[in-house]
Design a protein around this motif. Structure first.
Motif, PDB file in Angstrom:
ATOM      1  N   ASP A  21      14.733   6.920   2.343  1.00 16.71           N
ATOM      2  CA  ASP A  21      16.100   6.460   2.109  1.00 16.71           C
ATOM      3  C   ASP A  21      16.285   5.842   0.728  1.00 16.71           C
ATOM      4  O   ASP A  21      17.316   5.999   0.102  1.00 16.71           O
ATOM      5  N   CYS A  22      15.268   5.113   0.244  1.00 11.82           N
ATOM      6  CA  CYS A  22      15.414   4.537  -1.091  1.00 11.82           C
ATOM      7  C   CYS A  22      14.076   4.564  -1.823  1.00 11.82           C
ATOM      8  O   CYS A  22      13.008   4.465  -1.205  1.00 11.82           O
ATOM      9  N   ALA A  23      14.135   4.722  -3.143  1.00 11.32           N
ATOM     10  CA  ALA A  23      12.928   4.866  -3.957  1.00 11.32           C
ATOM     11  C   ALA A  23      12.032   3.635  -3.850  1.00 11.32           C
ATOM     12  O   ALA A  23      10.809   3.741  -3.939  1.00 11.32           O
ATOM     13  N   GLU A  24      12.625   2.479  -3.639  1.00  6.73           N
ATOM     14  CA  GLU A  24      11.856   1.241  -3.620  1.00  6.73           C
ATOM     15  C   GLU A  24      11.074   1.061  -2.319  1.00  6.73           C
ATOM     16  O   GLU A  24      10.266   0.141  -2.205  1.00  6.73           O
ATOM     17  N   TRP A  41      -7.428  12.276   2.721  1.00  6.04           N
ATOM     18  CA  TRP A  41      -6.882  13.090   1.627  1.00  6.04           C
ATOM     19  C   TRP A  41      -5.364  13.134   1.722  1.00  6.04           C
ATOM     20  O   TRP A  41      -4.802  13.370   2.792  1.00  6.04           O
ATOM     21  N   PHE A  42      -4.688  12.898   0.579  1.00  7.44           N
ATOM     22  CA  PHE A  42      -3.239  13.112   0.516  1.00  7.44           C
ATOM     23  C   PHE A  42      -2.908  13.816  -0.790  1.00  7.44           C
ATOM     24  O   PHE A  42      -3.661  13.731  -1.774  1.00  7.44           O
ATOM     25  N   TYR A  43      -1.815  14.543  -0.782  1.00  6.35           N
ATOM     26  CA  TYR A  43      -1.415  15.314  -1.966  1.00  6.35           C
ATOM     27  C   TYR A  43       0.031  15.747  -1.732  1.00  6.35           C
ATOM     28  O   TYR A  43       0.299  16.504  -0.801  1.00  6.35           O
ATOM     29  N   TYR A  44       0.939  15.207  -2.522  1.00  8.45           N
ATOM     30  CA  TYR A  44       2.354  15.536  -2.298  1.00  8.45           C
ATOM     31  C   TYR A  44       3.124  15.513  -3.611  1.00  8.45           C
ATOM     32  O   TYR A  44       2.649  15.021  -4.634  1.00  8.45           O
ATOM     33  N   ARG A  45       4.330  16.073  -3.532  1.00  8.54           N
ATOM     34  CA  ARG A  45       5.214  16.150  -4.689  1.00  8.54           C
ATOM     35  C   ARG A  45       6.462  15.318  -4.414  1.00  8.54           C
ATOM     36  O   ARG A  45       7.027  15.388  -3.314  1.00  8.54           O
ATOM     37  N   LEU A  46       6.852  14.559  -5.417  1.00  5.85           N
ATOM     38  CA  LEU A  46       8.082  13.768  -5.337  1.00  5.85           C
ATOM     39  C   LEU A  46       9.057  14.278  -6.396  1.00  5.85           C
ATOM     40  O   LEU A  46       8.704  14.388  -7.576  1.00  5.85           O
ATOM     41  N   VAL A  47      10.265  14.585  -5.982  1.00 10.87           N
ATOM     42  CA  VAL A  47      11.295  15.056  -6.920  1.00 10.87           C
ATOM     43  C   VAL A  47      12.522  14.153  -6.811  1.00 10.87           C
ATOM     44  O   VAL A  47      12.886  13.715  -5.710  1.00 10.87           O
ATOM     45  N   GLY A  48      13.138  13.887  -7.968  1.00 10.92           N
ATOM     46  CA  GLY A  48      14.400  13.136  -7.978  1.00 10.92           C
ATOM     47  C   GLY A  48      14.258  11.661  -8.294  1.00 10.92           C
ATOM     48  O   GLY A  48      15.214  10.896  -8.132  1.00 10.92           O
ATOM     49  N   ALA A  49      13.091  11.249  -8.766  1.00 14.84           N
ATOM     50  CA  ALA A  49      12.856   9.811  -8.957  1.00 14.84           C
ATOM     51  C   ALA A  49      12.644   9.439 -10.420  1.00 14.84           C
ATOM     52  O   ALA A  49      12.161   8.342 -10.716  1.00 14.84           O
ATOM     53  N   CYS A  54       9.464   3.388  -8.126  1.00 16.63           N
ATOM     54  CA  CYS A  54       9.176   3.842  -6.763  1.00 16.63           C
ATOM     55  C   CYS A  54       8.060   3.003  -6.156  1.00 16.63           C
ATOM     56  O   CYS A  54       7.072   2.690  -6.823  1.00 16.63           O
ATOM     57  N   ARG A  55       8.247   2.671  -4.906  1.00  9.72           N
ATOM     58  CA  ARG A  55       7.160   2.081  -4.129  1.00  9.72           C
ATOM     59  C   ARG A  55       6.898   3.005  -2.952  1.00  9.72           C
ATOM     60  O   ARG A  55       7.783   3.265  -2.149  1.00  9.72           O
ATOM     61  N   MET A  56       5.675   3.567  -2.910  1.00  6.45           N
ATOM     62  CA  MET A  56       5.316   4.508  -1.849  1.00  6.45           C
ATOM     63  C   MET A  56       4.293   3.835  -0.957  1.00  6.45           C
ATOM     64  O   MET A  56       3.227   3.437  -1.422  1.00  6.45           O
ATOM     65  N   ARG A  57       4.606   3.698   0.312  1.00  2.00           N
ATOM     66  CA  ARG A  57       3.713   3.018   1.265  1.00  2.00           C
ATOM     67  C   ARG A  57       3.109   4.047   2.208  1.00  2.00           C
ATOM     68  O   ARG A  57       3.845   4.708   2.957  1.00  2.00           O
ATOM     69  N   ILE A  98       1.518   2.511  -3.500  1.00  2.00           N
ATOM     70  CA  ILE A  98       1.506   3.083  -4.843  1.00  2.00           C
ATOM     71  C   ILE A  98       2.826   2.706  -5.514  1.00  2.00           C
ATOM     72  O   ILE A  98       3.895   3.023  -5.001  1.00  2.00           O
ATOM     73  N   ASP A  99       2.729   2.014  -6.656  1.00  2.00           N
ATOM     74  CA  ASP A  99       3.916   1.651  -7.435  1.00  2.00           C
ATOM     75  C   ASP A  99       3.948   2.494  -8.693  1.00  2.00           C
ATOM     76  O   ASP A  99       3.027   2.429  -9.516  1.00  2.00           O
ATOM     77  N   HIS A 100       5.014   3.258  -8.882  1.00  2.00           N
ATOM     78  CA  HIS A 100       5.055   4.107 -10.062  1.00  2.00           C
ATOM     79  C   HIS A 100       6.500   4.429 -10.430  1.00  2.00           C
ATOM     80  O   HIS A 100       7.326   4.668  -9.549  1.00  2.00           O
ATOM     81  N   CYS A 101       6.772   4.434 -11.732  1.00  2.00           N
ATOM     82  CA  CYS A 101       8.085   4.844 -12.234  1.00  2.00           C
ATOM     83  C   CYS A 101       7.893   6.182 -12.965  1.00  2.00           C
ATOM     84  O   CYS A 101       7.435   6.195 -14.105  1.00  2.00           O
ATOM     85  N   PRO A 102       8.205   7.294 -12.322  1.00  7.11           N
ATOM     86  CA  PRO A 102       7.920   8.607 -12.937  1.00  7.11           C
ATOM     87  C   PRO A 102       8.748   8.844 -14.205  1.00  7.11           C
ATOM     88  O   PRO A 102       9.942   8.561 -14.235  1.00  7.11           O
ATOM     89  N   GLU A 103       8.073   9.376 -15.224  1.00  6.72           N
ATOM     90  CA  GLU A 103       8.772   9.722 -16.466  1.00  6.72           C
ATOM     91  C   GLU A 103       9.486  11.062 -16.343  1.00  6.72           C
ATOM     92  O   GLU A 103      10.384  11.368 -17.118  1.00  6.72           O
TER      93      GLU A 103
END
Ligand code: ZN
Length: 382
Positions: A21-24, A41-49, A54-57, A98-103
């Motif tokens: 629902d929200c990037a945070e 193991w994890f491996y995923y793609r995030l689009v639109g951020a 972003c905070r990914m839990r 994981i805390d990240h601000c994608p460029e």
């Protein structure tokens, strides 16, 4: 603001979305291997951020196979799917955060730099065109993928049966992608015709290399098992075509070639070091084997400052399961030097790299370095 999207419907992908629902506060879960026994193991793609904090839990991190492996661990990310850099990660209250601000607007996250089945096939297609190389199949996996064998040696059989048989396997545990990165380095160096170590080795030895012994688990995004949830590294005492054709076929070919040295390449979730585990737990472990293990370790210390022998597993830690493990069973069955080599998911704590941690490139270098000890020990292997 564009909607966020997360996907894992690709080779090696693994994630389940709980809330987007929200990037945070992106909430995710790691999907267990078939059989529900293992996951990490994890491996995923995030689009639109792009440009959003972003905070990914990863909500189920505490139940992962090696939860202690999350301590001091940092996830990897990539925009171009070539360069994988570390991003701020912490393990807190049972969640991996994981805390990240994608460029860029599209970004991938993974447990370690992925190694795709497509890359595997591309590499083998390329190497088979080099002199002295034959790519063969040992049979098929349960999902119908070839179990690829790269045979490198003097096809004329100049030295006949006097030639030493050296076997190396990687990715029994498919999430341990660093093992296949290592294989790239090892194969590249072996095929470097200007390298005197490789030339000297190929004058006297044949290499049987299985860069990915668990293709089904790799493509399915498993941590530790094959298509039917079987941990291949507990199948070596009595493999079956129904449960573990990968192991069955490798042992079958080993039986026909003989084995003078075996290396099985893995990744370790917890320890931030490269280390080897030997066959000290085997019932027939001999003084000669202990000396060979020590000699191999000493030679590898000389040629790779990324290797160490202070930290590792305790001897006999696998107990009654010992002979079900690949390196133990092969050492036992063929009476040869047989070692498990573990690479870290995190970093080499003795020589850390803040941007990349342990990486594909460093794995490749370690793979190249392995040829030195093999050459040094060649006269003593049989
Ligand atoms: Zn492993």
């Amino acid at each position: 603001m564009t909607a966020l999207s997360i996907s894992a419907a690709f080779d090696g992908g693994n994630i389940e979305v709980v809330s987007l629902d929200c990037a945070e506060d992106i909430q995710l879960r790691i999907r267990p291997d078939v059989g529900e026994q293992f996951y990490q193991w994890f491996y995923y793609r995030l689009v639109g951020a792009q440009g959003r904090d972003c905070r990914m839990r990863l909500l189920n991190a505490a139940g992962a196979s090696y939860a202690q492996g999350w301590e001091d661990y940092r996830a990897v990310a990539s925009y171009d799917r070539q360069t994988w850099f570390r991003v701020p990660t912490r393990y807190q209250q049972g969640e991996l955060i994981i805390d990240h601000c994608p460029e860029q607007n599209s970004v991938y996250y993974a447990y370690f730099a992925p190694y795709s089945w497509e890359r595997h096939q591309d590499r083998l297609a390329a190497v088979q065109q080099q002199p002295g190389v034959q790519v063969d199949t040992l049979g098929c996996s349960l999902d119908g993928r070839e179990l690829d064998l790269v045979h490198i040696g003097n096809q004329t059989g100049e030295h006949g049966d006097a030639r030493l048989r050296i076997w190396v396997t990687a990715r029994q545990h498919p999430g341990e992608t660093m093992a296949e990165w290592l294989m790239e380095g090892l194969i590249d160096r072996l095929l470097d015709t200007a390298d005197p170590v490789s030339r000297a080795l190929l004058e006297r030895a044949e290499f049987y290399l299985v860069p990915n012994i668990n293709p089904d688990g790799s493509v399915r995004g498993h941590l530790r098992t094959n298509a039917v949830g079987v941990n291949l590294n507990r199948e070596w005492q009595a493999p079956s075509l129904a449960r573990s054709p990968e192991v069955y076929r490798v042992l079958e070919r080993m039986q026909s070639t003989g084995v003078d040295l075996y290396l099985d390449i893995h990744g370790d979730e917890t320890l931030p070091y490269n280390f080897v585990a030997g066959c000290a737990g085997n019932p027939d472990f001999s003084v000669r084997m202990a000396e060979l293990e020590r000699a191999f370790t000493t030679e590898l210390l000389h040629v790779s400052p990324d290797f160490q022998d202070q930290y590792g597993y305790t001897a006999n830690q696998f107990g009654a399961e010992t002979l079900t493990l690949a390196s133990n069973q092969v050492g036992h069955r063929f009476g040869c030097l047989s070692l498990t080599l573990e690479l870290p998911f995190k970093d080499n704590a003795q020589r850390p790299d803040s941007r990349y941690g342990w990486s594909p490139q460093r794995s490749q270098h370690l793979g190249r370095a392995l040829l030195g000890p093999i050459l040094a020990l060649l006269d003593r292997l049989r």
